[in-house]
Design a protein around this motif. Structure first.
Motif, PDB file in Angstrom:
ATOM      1  N   ASP A 171     -11.004 -15.591 -61.079  1.00  0.00           N
ATOM      2  CA  ASP A 171     -11.989 -16.282 -60.247  1.00  0.00           C
ATOM      3  C   ASP A 171     -13.303 -15.509 -60.253  1.00  0.00           C
ATOM      4  O   ASP A 171     -13.442 -14.467 -59.613  1.00  0.00           O
ATOM      5  CB  ASP A 171     -11.447 -16.400 -58.820  1.00  0.00           C
ATOM      6  CG  ASP A 171     -12.389 -17.149 -57.892  1.00  0.00           C
ATOM      7  OD1 ASP A 171     -13.438 -17.631 -58.365  1.00  0.00           O
ATOM      8  OD2 ASP A 171     -12.073 -17.245 -56.703  1.00  0.00           O
TER       9      ASP A 171
ATOM     10  N   HIS B  87     -10.041 -22.475 -59.934  1.00  0.00           N
ATOM     11  CA  HIS B  87     -10.455 -21.540 -58.888  1.00  0.00           C
ATOM     12  C   HIS B  87     -11.551 -22.125 -57.992  1.00  0.00           C
ATOM     13  O   HIS B  87     -11.499 -21.985 -56.767  1.00  0.00           O
ATOM     14  CB  HIS B  87     -10.937 -20.228 -59.511  1.00  0.00           C
ATOM     15  CG  HIS B  87      -9.897 -19.529 -60.326  1.00  0.00           C
ATOM     16  ND1 HIS B  87      -8.606 -19.318 -59.884  1.00  0.00           N
ATOM     17  CD2 HIS B  87      -9.954 -18.992 -61.582  1.00  0.00           C
ATOM     18  CE1 HIS B  87      -7.919 -18.670 -60.803  1.00  0.00           C
ATOM     19  NE2 HIS B  87      -8.708 -18.468 -61.849  1.00  0.00           N
TER      20      HIS B  87
ATOM     21  N   ARG C  91     -21.272 -17.394 -54.769  1.00  0.00           N
ATOM     22  CA  ARG C  91     -20.464 -17.909 -53.658  1.00  0.00           C
ATOM     23  C   ARG C  91     -21.344 -18.563 -52.601  1.00  0.00           C
ATOM     24  O   ARG C  91     -20.998 -19.609 -52.045  1.00  0.00           O
ATOM     25  CB  ARG C  91     -19.654 -16.790 -53.008  1.00  0.00           C
ATOM     26  CG  ARG C  91     -18.482 -16.317 -53.800  1.00  0.00           C
ATOM     27  CD  ARG C  91     -17.443 -15.615 -52.908  1.00  0.00           C
ATOM     28  NE  ARG C  91     -18.008 -14.563 -52.073  1.00  0.00           N
ATOM     29  CZ  ARG C  91     -18.159 -13.308 -52.458  1.00  0.00           C
ATOM     30  NH1 ARG C  91     -17.824 -12.951 -53.689  1.00  0.00           N
ATOM     31  NH2 ARG C  91     -18.644 -12.405 -51.633  1.00  0.00           N
TER      32      ARG C  91
ATOM     33  N   ARG D  68     -11.432 -23.107 -53.986  1.00  0.00           N
ATOM     34  CA  ARG D  68     -12.393 -22.533 -53.032  1.00  0.00           C
ATOM     35  C   ARG D  68     -13.045 -23.635 -52.213  1.00  0.00           C
ATOM     36  O   ARG D  68     -13.213 -23.508 -50.993  1.00  0.00           O
ATOM     37  CB  ARG D  68     -13.441 -21.712 -53.781  1.00  0.00           C
ATOM     38  CG  ARG D  68     -14.395 -20.953 -52.862  1.00  0.00           C
ATOM     39  CD  ARG D  68     -15.303 -20.038 -53.664  1.00  0.00           C
ATOM     40  NE  ARG D  68     -14.559 -18.961 -54.269  1.00  0.00           N
ATOM     41  CZ  ARG D  68     -14.292 -17.802 -53.667  1.00  0.00           C
ATOM     42  NH1 ARG D  68     -14.707 -17.601 -52.420  1.00  0.00           N
ATOM     43  NH2 ARG D  68     -13.630 -16.856 -54.304  1.00  0.00           N
TER      44      ARG D  68
END
Length: 225
Positions: free
Chosen positions: A29, A65, A38, A69
């Motif tokens: 990830d 991934h 992010r 998330r």
């Protein structure tokens, strides 16, 4: 398998099917070690949650991934990838999230279905002549007011052919698009860019990474075509 699908779709499927058994170990990830990335993904999640209940598609989801998330951030999301073996890997790795086999040139979705599209590092295999087709699909399936987050490693609209990956022989093309090229294609698809972030290469990288946030107009009067 669709006999009419573009050659690059078939080549991408075959290549990632071959790499799938080793892909998760080689490419964990990436967001786990990239706080700025992010933050951009979290901002996208906030936008699509505020927009409404329509789901988000993570296109070119790979091992899943990013899909997982977004799911953890409370986004109704599913992953789509051209490679059946990558989809199987994603399902094993993230059993609580939905994943499907599909292609960006012909999404198996009705018009105005999605509140958002995440396409992170998946258009790098799309030749420039197919970008209008792909982005027209994005526009078709987004609801008015929906958002698309597109991220990619940049270049001067270069084409590089890879013949080996993770120990497997393959024929996989990479297209390093210029950010302005993608922004122009998004605008032509009636998905104007609303935010534009360019990140410098990491210590082990050679290319800048671009994040473009585009949106479908609230008052769009398209016919779903």
């Amino acid at each position: 398998m669709n006999a009419q699908e573009p050659d690059f779709i078939r080549a991408t499927r075959v290549s990632y099917d071959a790499m799938a058994p080793h892909y998760a170990a080689r490419f964990p990830d990436g967001l786990a070690t990239r706080p700025v990335d992010r933050a951009l993904v979290t901002g996208f999640a906030d936008l699509v949650r505020e927009h409404g209940p329509a789901p988000v598609a993570d296109l070119g989801c790979g091992a899943g991934h990013l899909t997982a998330r977004l799911h953890a951030l409370g986004v109704p999301v599913f992953g789509v990838d051209v490679s059946p073996r990558m989809v199987a890997l994603a399902r094993r790795t993230h059993p609580d999230v939905r994943f499907h086999v599909g292609t960006v040139t012909a999404l198996d979705l009705p018009p105005r279905t999605l509140g958002g599209i995440a396409a992170l590092h998946s258009i790098i295999h799309v030749p420039q002549e197919y970008l209008p087709t792909v982005l027209a699909e994005f526009h078709r399936v987004l609801t008015p007011g929906g958002h698309a987050l597109v991220a990619f490693e940049t270049g001067d609209d270069e084409h590089v052919a890879a013949t080996e990956g993770l120990g497997h022989q393959m024929a996989l093309d990479h297209h390093w698009h210029a950010p302005d090229t993608i922004a122009a294609h998004l605008a032509k698809a009636d998905l104007p860019v609303r935010a534009y972030t360019l990140l410098e290469p990491e210590a082990d990288g050679k290319r800048q990474r671009a994040f473009l946030l585009a949106g479908k107009q609230q008052d769009a009067q398209d016919d779903g075509a």
